[in-house]
Write an enzyme that holds these catalytic residues in place. Structure first.
Site, PDB file in Angstrom:
ATOM      1  N   ARG A 246       4.553  19.528  -2.444  1.00 42.70           N
ATOM      2  CA  ARG A 246       5.921  19.339  -2.939  1.00 42.70           C
ATOM      3  C   ARG A 246       5.851  18.533  -4.227  1.00 42.70           C
ATOM      4  O   ARG A 246       5.068  17.581  -4.342  1.00 42.70           O
ATOM      5  CB  ARG A 246       6.777  18.613  -1.894  1.00 42.70           C
ATOM      6  CG  ARG A 246       7.078  19.479  -0.674  1.00 42.70           C
ATOM      7  CD  ARG A 246       8.052  18.788   0.281  1.00 42.70           C
ATOM      8  NE  ARG A 246       8.402  19.697   1.368  1.00 42.70           N
ATOM      9  CZ  ARG A 246       7.783  19.756   2.542  1.00 42.70           C
ATOM     10  NH1 ARG A 246       6.750  18.948   2.766  1.00 42.70           N
ATOM     11  NH2 ARG A 246       8.168  20.610   3.472  1.00 42.70           N
ATOM     12  N   LYS A 273       8.429  14.829   4.126  1.00 46.30           N
ATOM     13  CA  LYS A 273       9.746  15.268   4.595  1.00 46.30           C
ATOM     14  C   LYS A 273       9.857  15.163   6.103  1.00 46.30           C
ATOM     15  O   LYS A 273      10.909  14.796   6.636  1.00 46.30           O
ATOM     16  CB  LYS A 273       9.983  16.716   4.137  1.00 46.30           C
ATOM     17  CG  LYS A 273      11.371  17.241   4.398  1.00 46.30           C
ATOM     18  CD  LYS A 273      11.520  18.626   3.790  1.00 46.30           C
ATOM     19  CE  LYS A 273      12.929  19.158   3.989  1.00 46.30           C
ATOM     20  NZ  LYS A 273      13.091  20.501   3.374  1.00 46.30           N
ATOM     21  N   HIS A 336       8.424  23.427  -8.273  1.00 45.77           N
ATOM     22  CA  HIS A 336       8.459  23.783  -6.860  1.00 45.77           C
ATOM     23  C   HIS A 336       7.990  25.220  -6.642  1.00 45.77           C
ATOM     24  O   HIS A 336       7.557  25.584  -5.547  1.00 45.77           O
ATOM     25  CB  HIS A 336       9.882  23.616  -6.319  1.00 45.77           C
ATOM     26  CG  HIS A 336       9.946  23.473  -4.834  1.00 45.77           C
ATOM     27  ND1 HIS A 336       9.831  24.541  -3.973  1.00 45.77           N
ATOM     28  CD2 HIS A 336      10.096  22.384  -4.045  1.00 45.77           C
ATOM     29  CE1 HIS A 336       9.928  24.114  -2.726  1.00 45.77           C
ATOM     30  NE2 HIS A 336      10.079  22.819  -2.742  1.00 45.77           N
ATOM     31  N   ARG A 339       4.662  26.421  -4.898  1.00 46.57           N
ATOM     32  CA  ARG A 339       4.550  26.588  -3.454  1.00 46.57           C
ATOM     33  C   ARG A 339       4.827  28.037  -3.049  1.00 46.57           C
ATOM     34  O   ARG A 339       4.124  28.623  -2.225  1.00 46.57           O
ATOM     35  CB  ARG A 339       5.519  25.630  -2.742  1.00 46.57           C
ATOM     36  CG  ARG A 339       5.072  24.191  -2.882  1.00 46.57           C
ATOM     37  CD  ARG A 339       6.135  23.199  -2.434  1.00 46.57           C
ATOM     38  NE  ARG A 339       6.486  23.290  -1.027  1.00 46.57           N
ATOM     39  CZ  ARG A 339       5.748  22.826  -0.029  1.00 46.57           C
ATOM     40  NH1 ARG A 339       4.571  22.262  -0.278  1.00 46.57           N
ATOM     41  NH2 ARG A 339       6.158  22.921   1.227  1.00 46.57           N
ATOM     42  N   HIS A 362       5.220  22.754   6.418  1.00 45.80           N
ATOM     43  CA  HIS A 362       6.507  23.230   6.901  1.00 45.80           C
ATOM     44  C   HIS A 362       6.655  22.907   8.383  1.00 45.80           C
ATOM     45  O   HIS A 362       5.681  22.942   9.138  1.00 45.80           O
ATOM     46  CB  HIS A 362       6.632  24.747   6.714  1.00 45.80           C
ATOM     47  CG  HIS A 362       6.956  25.124   5.304  1.00 45.80           C
ATOM     48  ND1 HIS A 362       6.811  26.403   4.826  1.00 45.80           N
ATOM     49  CD2 HIS A 362       7.421  24.387   4.260  1.00 45.80           C
ATOM     50  CE1 HIS A 362       7.175  26.450   3.548  1.00 45.80           C
ATOM     51  NE2 HIS A 362       7.540  25.237   3.191  1.00 45.80           N
TER      52      HIS A 362
END
Length: 408
Positions: A246, A273, A336, A339, A362
């Site tokens: 990220r 995250k 971004h 990714r 994720h």
């Protein structure tokens, strides 16, 4: 004027004479007494945070003794060591103390935020604070139990009128969390946002801009290797597709998180995250880029420090600005987008989706599966990251046939 620095004593304080201008009597560690022309003695502490010099007031002598002032200094220095600004922390504590027993929306929103602060990443906390601030502009002083659905809708419609439809949805979601917290703590009976389902304009989601075709990726890689700006920015551009982390994690990379001998980057859970530590295996190409950068920024905390102050990482716009400079607009490629680029190509090359998703950090969408599937796939991820780096090298140098995607 400033007196000689050194440890203060009760005798030195008693014998200090006021002058025509304030006199500073230093005790060490940033603590000093400011002796005013009228004889008043104020305890102060100076410190640096985020590259700026700041000051704290600790009260007036003799109401606050030398020992008490030193204790407050030590507490403030402890806050600084934890990466916080003691002045901002004090303001937040005072604000929370004033509002803790209140029933207005702003008070309960602040109380809820403070309780979430330990599990939210700093950027997520600031985003939540900003979103709730938009609701507080109109509802801040209203008793939360009296806020109606039409009132809430009026706030969201005002945001919508500026064209920020997605922001309106997010404000609604955050406000709903505050209302539910108020219900749980006995200060409200219902959540008025429940009645607003379907009342807002639909949000048309747009995928993040990213290049994914081999020809386009090859051109992008050649462009990034030809970048002639700051060395730190050039290194970040090269690492972006290699690591596909990220953007916030990449620019906040710290040397203490890296083990170049073991070829690993361990991102602390507090930065992630999902609030879990994430390991990024480093291909030899990534290690080489970091070793080249080490003589330049290795003495700093951040691998990619801001050009204005080494105490902060590069800004969130640096990578995107560099891509614009290379000719890629916001609708073509973003930081971004690395990714999406990696995810698309790796899936087409036949790597296992679970391995790719774990490397992307994720969350598992299937909650039941998430309980049982705790595998890190580290061996497979190391192989994949090395193979991926080699593939990018072949694309960049023109040695990879763009039609060649052999399934593993």
């Amino acid at each position: 004027m400033a007196a000689n620095t050194g440890k203060l004593t009760a005798v030195a304080i008693k014998n200090a004479k006021a002058g025509a201008k304030p006199v500073r009597l230093f005790d060490g560690g940033g603590l000093y007494m400011e002796l005013m022309p009228n004889g008043s003695r104020y305890w102060r502490m100076k410190y640096r945070y985020a590259g700026k010099e700041k000051r704290l007031a600790f009260g007036v002598f003799p109401e606050v003794s030398l020992a008490a002032a030193r204790q407050r200094r030590d507490e403030a220095r402890g806050v600084i060591r934890n990466g916080e600004d003691p002045s901002a922390k004090r303001q937040a504590e005072r604000r929370l103390a004033r509002l803790s027993n209140a029933t207005i929306f702003q008070a309960i929103a602040q109380e809820w935020l403070e309780k979430q602060s330990k599990k939210l990443a700093p950027v997520t906390y600031r985003k939540s604070e900003w979103l709730l601030g938009m609701a507080s502009d109109d509802l801040g002083r209203r008793p939360i139990a009296e806020i109606s659905s039409p009132e809430m809708l009026a706030v969201l419609r005002r945001i919508e009128s500026t064209g920020r439809h997605e922001t309106a949805y997010r404000v609604k979601q955050k406000a709903s969390q505050v209302f539910r917290y108020a219900i749980a703590t006995g200060r409200a009976e219902r959540d008025p946002t429940i009645d607003l389902r379907g009342a807002l304009a639909p949000v048309v989601s747009r995928p993040r801009a990213a290049l994914t075709s081999p020809n386009d990726v090859a051109g992008l890689l050649r462009a990034t290797y030809g970048y002639e700006g700051q060395p730190t920015t050039a290194a970040a551009l090269k690492l972006g597709p290699l690591l596909f982390a990220r953007p916030g994690n990449l620019r906040a990379m710290e040397w203490s998180e890296l083990n170049l001998n073991e070829a690993e980057w361990r991102i602390p859970g507090g930065k992630m995250k999902m609030r879990e530590e994430h390991v990024v295996p480093l291909a030899p190409q990534a290690v080489a880029i970091l070793r080249d950068l080490e003589p330049i920024t290795g003495r700093n905390r951040f691998v990619f420090p801001s050009i204005r102050t080494p105490d902060r990482s590069m800004s969130e716009n640096t990578i995107n600005a560099a891509l614009r400079r290379l000719g890629y607009d916001k609708d073509t490629m973003t930081g971004h987008g690395f990714r999406a680029l990696a995810s698309t190509r790796l899936n087409e090359m036949g790597w296992a989706p679970d391995v790719i998703e774990r490397q992307l950090a994720h969350a598992e969408r299937n909650k039941v599966r998430a309980v049982y599937n705790r595998a890190q796939y580290m061996a497979e991820r190391k192989k994949m990251m090395t193979a991926w780096a080699d593939y990018l090298d072949r694309l960049r140098t023109g040695h990879e046939k763009v039609v060649e995607f052999k399934k593993r």
